[in-house]
Design a protein around this motif. Structure first.
Motif, mmCIF file in Angstrom:
data_model
loop_
_atom_site.group_PDB
_atom_site.id
_atom_site.type_symbol
_atom_site.label_atom_id
_atom_site.label_comp_id
_atom_site.label_asym_id
_atom_site.label_seq_id
_atom_site.Cartn_x
_atom_site.Cartn_y
_atom_site.Cartn_z
ATOM 1 N N THR A 174 0.830 -1.191 0.000
ATOM 2 C CA THR A 174 0.000 0.000 0.000
ATOM 3 C C THR A 174 0.868 1.245 0.000
ATOM 4 O OG1 THR A 174 -0.198 -0.217 2.388
ATOM 5 C CG2 THR A 174 -2.017 -1.032 1.073
ATOM 6 N N HIS A 192 -9.706 3.825 1.952
ATOM 7 C CA HIS A 192 -9.152 2.562 1.444
ATOM 8 C C HIS A 192 -7.636 2.614 1.318
ATOM 9 C CE1 HIS A 192 -13.165 1.218 -0.654
ATOM 10 N NE2 HIS A 192 -13.277 1.441 0.641
ATOM 11 N N ALA A 230 -6.298 4.715 -3.935
ATOM 12 C CA ALA A 230 -7.607 4.203 -4.320
ATOM 13 C C ALA A 230 -8.007 4.641 -5.730
ATOM 14 C CB ALA A 230 -8.659 4.652 -3.308
ATOM 15 N N GLU A 286 -8.378 1.293 -7.783
ATOM 16 C CA GLU A 286 -9.779 0.901 -7.955
ATOM 17 C C GLU A 286 -10.375 1.430 -9.252
ATOM 18 O OE1 GLU A 286 -11.968 1.785 -4.364
ATOM 19 O OE2 GLU A 286 -10.292 1.120 -3.110
ATOM 20 N N ALA A 292 -6.690 4.194 6.065
ATOM 21 C CA ALA A 292 -7.268 2.937 5.578
ATOM 22 C C ALA A 292 -8.005 2.298 6.752
ATOM 23 C CB ALA A 292 -6.199 2.018 5.023
#
Length: 472
Positions: free
Chosen positions: A28, A80, A84, A88, A288
């Motif tokens: 991440t 998130h 993101a 996403e 997150a």
């Protein structure tokens, strides 16, 4: 051992260049930095005058040792993590809608600065514009900024005021990569787009360097998809130093800069080059909600000690929620780190590079001829059998291979004297309490007659050996 993966930043590097890199990081990553390779030798060709000026500007930073990064933006609303938008595949028009509902509480930065000071951190670095392209300041070059969208005010200005109120140095993070700007990707193949995007980028950096008084750090990130030449990075840095002659800059705009930035790993640079390890408190840079993989207070203290031991700095990230509040685990951990630093801070802040190989239960820092033994696993009490008399219960901390004579020893936090026995092979600190006197790491200070160098190989080679079997 740190978990080893290919981080997003290095995935970009692989895609963009076809190079084969082995990288350490979490999945991440904030993307702090997809950096075009800068050979170590590039820093070495700088003139003595440039090196001397860098040393002048870097002096406070070397003394500071410990800083806070704040990863905060529109992505904080989603919860998130900071990638993101790309991970996403959120369309730009939908993502832009977040800007209208991003309405953090006033002066949230005051709590960040107070927490940083409490934790013993000496400087802060705010992510002013992440890869999403949203500017947290009052920009004249775009309406995709805090003053013209939901916040309705200059969030960078609030941050600068908060830093200065707590006596902290002010750092700005700026992502060169931009997922929102129409020229952010096509600039790689369209010269007109490159010129427009570079002019826009330089203009935003100029605003940051002009509008807030003295700034101490400029922390570039992710130079995808252009080279340093295409970014006109030399020209950009010259502008930055013209406006901020005392500032320091990192190496993530394709130029060596003043310091290197290993991410999610502790890796000293070669040749004495300045470096700063940036890390998250869990596995995410931005907020997150589901990420509960928090580092322990002990782990963070050990990381800080390791950076100080190797001559570097530790930049530790927090990811505030959309309203600007800091998640409770970050507050708790940093508060505990701060209490430990209140007792043991000099063993970190005043540390010089240390020639001491690590130990299973302890690590080291030093100042001059004084060795600081950071015991993170306090030895268990041993049974009083003849075979174990060497350890003289209740508790002994033993170090093999110390190539200096210990003159005196004490528990650093309390100042209580510690007895010791030393021979050519080892030094044993004796008569210690069964339970660790300090939590989560106890520091023993050992004043030596020369620079404390620990060489475990000396023990292996020089320790007297007995016969082939067990002696009678």
């Amino acid at each position: 051992m740190l978990e080893t993966k290919i981080s997003r930043r290095d995935s970009f590097f692989l895609i963009g260049t076809g190079a084969a890199l082995a990288a350490s990081g979490f999945n991440t990553s904030c993307g702090k930095g997809e950096v075009h390779a800068v050979k170590p030798s590039q820093a070495e060709v700088e003139s003595p005058e440039i090196q001397a000026d860098s040393a002048r500007r870097m002096k406070w930073w070397h003394e500071a040792k410990f800083g806070m990064m704040i990863c905060w933006g529109l992505y904080s609303l989603i919860g998130h993590h900071e990638w993101a938008m790309e991970m996403e595949g959120i369309p730009v028009p939908q993502y832009e809608g977040l800007a209208k509902v991003f309405k953090p509480q006033p002066n949230a930065a005051r709590a960040w600065a107070k927490l940083a000071k409490q934790a013993g951190q000496k400087y802060m670095v705010l992510i002013n514009k992440h890869h999403e392209g949203f500017c947290l300041w009052d920009s004249k070059l775009t309406n995709y900024c805090a003053t013209k969208q939901g916040p309705g005010r200059d969030l960078v200005g609030e941050y600068v005021e908060a830093c200065r109120a707590e006596g902290l140095r002010v750092g700005f993070y700026y992502s060169l990569m931009d997922w929102h700007h129409p020229d952010g990707a096509r600039c790689a193949t369209d010269e007109a787009a490159r010129q427009r995007f570079v002019e826009y980028t330089h203009g935003l950096v100029r605003e940051l360097m002009t509008n807030y008084g003295k700034i101490d750090i400029l922390w570039y990130d992710v130079d995808w998809p252009l080279t340093a030449e295409q970014w006109e990075s030399k020209k950009m840095n010259e502008m930055v130093f013209r406006l901020q002659p005392d500032i320091i800059v990192n190496n993530r705009n394709g130029l060596p800069g003043d310091f290197s930035t290993p991410e999610q790993e502790i890796r000293a640079e070669r040749g004495g080059r300045a470096w700063e390890s940036c890390m998250t408190m869990n596995d995410s840079w931005g907020y997150a909600e589901a990420d509960d993989n928090w580092k322990s207070t002990k782990t963070i203290i050990r990381n800080l000690r390791t950076c100080a031991h190797r001559g570097g700095n530790y930049l530790l990230d927090i990811g505030p929620k959309a309203d600007g509040s800091v998640p409770e685990p970050s507050i708790r951990i940093l508060s505990e780190v701060g209490k430990w630093m209140d007792r043991n801070g000099p063993t970190i802040y005043e540390a010089e590079p240390c020639k001491a190989s690590g130990h299973t239960f302890a690590g080291y820092t030093r100042k001059g001829n004084t060795l600081y033994v950071h015991v993170h696993f306090w030895p268990a009490q041993t049974a009083g059998t003849k075979a174990l008399d060497y350890y003289k219960p209740p508790t002994v901390v033993a170090i093999g291979g110390l190539r200096a004579k210990v003159k005196s020893a004490r528990l650093f936090a309390s100042g209580k004297k510690v007895d010791f026995v030393q021979d050519d092979i080892s030094v044993r600190f004796t008569g210690l309490p069964q339970d660790a006197p300090d939590q989560p790491v106890t520091v023993i200070e050992a004043e030596c007659d020369s620079e404390p160098i620990i060489d475990s190989g000396y023990v292996r080679k020089e320790r007297p050996r007995a016969g082939v079997g067990i002696s009678g």
